[in-house]
Scaffold this active site. Structure first.
Site, PDB file in Angstrom:
ATOM      1  N   PRO A  97       0.794  -1.225   0.000  1.00  0.00           N
ATOM      2  CA  PRO A  97       0.000   0.000   0.000  1.00  0.00           C
ATOM      3  C   PRO A  97       0.831   1.283   0.000  1.00  0.00           C
ATOM      4  O   PRO A  97       1.865   1.362   0.652  1.00  0.00           O
ATOM      5  CB  PRO A  97      -0.818  -0.098   1.295  1.00  0.00           C
ATOM      6  CG  PRO A  97      -0.117  -1.112   2.123  1.00  0.00           C
ATOM      7  CD  PRO A  97       0.515  -2.061   1.170  1.00  0.00           C
ATOM      8  N   ASN A  98       0.328   2.229  -0.763  1.00  0.00           N
ATOM      9  CA  ASN A  98       0.873   3.591  -0.881  1.00  0.00           C
ATOM     10  C   ASN A  98       2.180   3.672  -1.671  1.00  0.00           C
ATOM     11  O   ASN A  98       2.674   4.766  -1.941  1.00  0.00           O
ATOM     12  CB  ASN A  98       1.050   4.244   0.506  1.00  0.00           C
ATOM     13  CG  ASN A  98      -0.257   4.301   1.267  1.00  0.00           C
ATOM     14  OD1 ASN A  98      -1.243   4.845   0.745  1.00  0.00           O
ATOM     15  ND2 ASN A  98      -0.315   3.709   2.443  1.00  0.00           N
ATOM     16  N   TYR A 109      11.129   8.874   0.855  1.00  0.00           N
ATOM     17  CA  TYR A 109      11.097   7.789  -0.142  1.00  0.00           C
ATOM     18  C   TYR A 109      11.739   8.146  -1.489  1.00  0.00           C
ATOM     19  O   TYR A 109      11.756   7.323  -2.392  1.00  0.00           O
ATOM     20  CB  TYR A 109       9.637   7.357  -0.370  1.00  0.00           C
ATOM     21  CG  TYR A 109       8.988   6.821   0.895  1.00  0.00           C
ATOM     22  CD1 TYR A 109       9.404   5.615   1.455  1.00  0.00           C
ATOM     23  CD2 TYR A 109       7.970   7.525   1.549  1.00  0.00           C
ATOM     24  CE1 TYR A 109       8.832   5.126   2.621  1.00  0.00           C
ATOM     25  CE2 TYR A 109       7.382   7.038   2.715  1.00  0.00           C
ATOM     26  CZ  TYR A 109       7.825   5.843   3.241  1.00  0.00           C
ATOM     27  OH  TYR A 109       7.264   5.346   4.394  1.00  0.00           O
ATOM     28  N   ASN A 147       8.067  -5.464  -0.680  1.00  0.00           N
ATOM     29  CA  ASN A 147       7.940  -4.334   0.242  1.00  0.00           C
ATOM     30  C   ASN A 147       6.454  -4.257   0.573  1.00  0.00           C
ATOM     31  O   ASN A 147       5.649  -3.779  -0.236  1.00  0.00           O
ATOM     32  CB  ASN A 147       8.425  -3.032  -0.404  1.00  0.00           C
ATOM     33  CG  ASN A 147       8.372  -1.873   0.584  1.00  0.00           C
ATOM     34  OD1 ASN A 147       7.744  -1.966   1.642  1.00  0.00           O
ATOM     35  ND2 ASN A 147       9.029  -0.771   0.231  1.00  0.00           N
ATOM     36  N   ALA A 184       2.968  -0.694   4.971  1.00  0.00           N
ATOM     37  CA  ALA A 184       2.478  -0.730   6.355  1.00  0.00           C
ATOM     38  C   ALA A 184       1.939  -2.107   6.761  1.00  0.00           C
ATOM     39  O   ALA A 184       1.887  -2.419   7.959  1.00  0.00           O
ATOM     40  CB  ALA A 184       1.410   0.337   6.550  1.00  0.00           C
ATOM     41  N   GLU A 194      12.465  -9.367   2.161  1.00  0.00           N
ATOM     42  CA  GLU A 194      11.729  -8.185   2.635  1.00  0.00           C
ATOM     43  C   GLU A 194      12.566  -6.932   2.347  1.00  0.00           C
ATOM     44  O   GLU A 194      13.760  -6.916   2.635  1.00  0.00           O
ATOM     45  CB  GLU A 194      11.501  -8.329   4.148  1.00  0.00           C
ATOM     46  CG  GLU A 194      10.838  -7.132   4.790  1.00  0.00           C
ATOM     47  CD  GLU A 194      10.666  -7.288   6.317  1.00  0.00           C
ATOM     48  OE1 GLU A 194      11.050  -8.349   6.867  1.00  0.00           O
ATOM     49  OE2 GLU A 194      10.160  -6.346   6.932  1.00  0.00           O
ATOM     50  N   HIS A 206      12.607  -2.554   2.618  1.00  0.00           N
ATOM     51  CA  HIS A 206      12.041  -1.257   2.993  1.00  0.00           C
ATOM     52  C   HIS A 206      12.954  -0.169   2.487  1.00  0.00           C
ATOM     53  O   HIS A 206      14.179  -0.247   2.678  1.00  0.00           O
ATOM     54  CB  HIS A 206      11.859  -1.132   4.508  1.00  0.00           C
ATOM     55  CG  HIS A 206      10.896  -2.148   5.023  1.00  0.00           C
ATOM     56  ND1 HIS A 206       9.553  -2.063   4.782  1.00  0.00           N
ATOM     57  CD2 HIS A 206      11.108  -3.312   5.681  1.00  0.00           C
ATOM     58  CE1 HIS A 206       8.960  -3.124   5.309  1.00  0.00           C
ATOM     59  NE2 HIS A 206       9.885  -3.908   5.841  1.00  0.00           N
ATOM     60  N   ARG A 228      12.649   5.207  12.619  1.00  0.00           N
ATOM     61  CA  ARG A 228      11.384   5.939  12.551  1.00  0.00           C
ATOM     62  C   ARG A 228      10.493   5.582  13.749  1.00  0.00           C
ATOM     63  O   ARG A 228      10.981   5.128  14.779  1.00  0.00           O
ATOM     64  CB  ARG A 228      10.714   5.641  11.196  1.00  0.00           C
ATOM     65  CG  ARG A 228      11.589   6.087  10.014  1.00  0.00           C
ATOM     66  CD  ARG A 228      10.942   5.794   8.677  1.00  0.00           C
ATOM     67  NE  ARG A 228       9.705   6.553   8.496  1.00  0.00           N
ATOM     68  CZ  ARG A 228       8.820   6.304   7.528  1.00  0.00           C
ATOM     69  NH1 ARG A 228       9.047   5.324   6.663  1.00  0.00           N
ATOM     70  NH2 ARG A 228       7.722   7.034   7.417  1.00  0.00           N
TER      71      ARG A 228
HETATM   72  C1  DQA Z   1       8.082   1.214   3.987  1.00  0.00           C
HETATM   73  C2  DQA Z   1       8.104   1.478   5.491  1.00  0.00           C
HETATM   74  C3  DQA Z   1       6.729   1.257   6.098  1.00  0.00           C
HETATM   75  O1  DQA Z   1       6.756   1.524   7.477  1.00  0.00           O
HETATM   76  C4  DQA Z   1       5.735   2.192   5.452  1.00  0.00           C
HETATM   77  O2  DQA Z   1       4.444   1.962   5.962  1.00  0.00           O
HETATM   78  C5  DQA Z   1       5.751   2.130   3.970  1.00  0.00           C
HETATM   79  C6  DQA Z   1       7.035   2.046   3.292  1.00  0.00           C
HETATM   80  C7  DQA Z   1       9.436   1.520   3.331  1.00  0.00           C
HETATM   81  O3  DQA Z   1       9.651   1.089   2.211  1.00  0.00           O
HETATM   82  O4  DQA Z   1      10.267   2.232   3.915  1.00  0.00           O
HETATM   83  O5  DQA Z   1       4.721   2.230   3.321  1.00  0.00           O
HETATM   84  O6  DQA Z   1       7.820  -0.158   3.775  1.00  0.00           O
END
Ligand code: DQA
Length: 153
Positions: free
Chosen positions: A21-22, A34, A83, A86, A107, A109, A116
């Site tokens: 997501p996002n 990001y 990735n 959240a 995994e 990020h 954070r």
């Molecule tokens: C993330 C870190 C997560 O905490 C966050 O919710 C994201 C992006 C990252 O790539 O740094 O959506 O996965």
């Protein structure tokens, strides 16, 4: 004389990159965290680095769609870079899906989640993934694919 030449054509293996997501908003979303590159642009630069593999990209904002994709591709794929955004911090269902499939999952990020908020320090999926690449920006995806590409079948 007849020479028998076996068909040496190598089967291309599939490596999937999955964003949760996002992450469709990369480039627009909090660029100070990001970065300012879209994933689609980055993906185009990644593909030619791995000419012996089929690289696939999937993104969804929906937990169930991510799980369906893992079910659909996670048995035949050579490997998966995930990735989970959240959902990393909340989804036991995603962890179960990773445990259920055959392909190794790395995994990733983009940001250093450990630097954070506390709620980002916990990963529900870490224990069922091969390993994690955290905080190295988009480079983390390339490193994940490179690791998977080096695994023998
Ligand atoms: C993330 C870190 C997560 O905490 C966050 O919710 C994201 C992006 C990252 O790539 O740094 O959506 O996965």
């Amino acid at each position: 004389m007849r020479v028998y030449l076996p068909n040496k054509k190598k089967k291309m293996l599939d490596i999937h990159i999955i964003n949760g997501p996002n992450l469709n908003l990369l480039g627009k979303r909090e660029p100070e965290i990001y970065g300012s590159q879209t994933f689609e642009t980055y993906f185009e630069t990644l593909k030619p680095l791995f000419p012996d593999f089929h690289l696939h990209y999937f993104q969804s904002n929906h937990e169930g769609a991510l799980i369906d994709y893992l079910h659909e591709h996670g048995f035949a794929a050579h490997g998966i870079v995930l990735n989970a955004g959240a959902y990393t911090h909340t989804s036991i269902a995603l962890a179960d899906a990773i445990s259920a499939i055959r392909a190794p999952v790395v995994e990733v990020h983009i940001s250093n989640v450990h630097a954070r908020e506390i709620f980002r320090h916990k990963s529900c999926i870490a224990a069922v993934c091969k390993g994690a690449i955290i905080g190295l920006g988009l480079e983390g995806y390339r490193l994940g694919v490179q690791y998977l590409a080096g695994l023998t079948t």
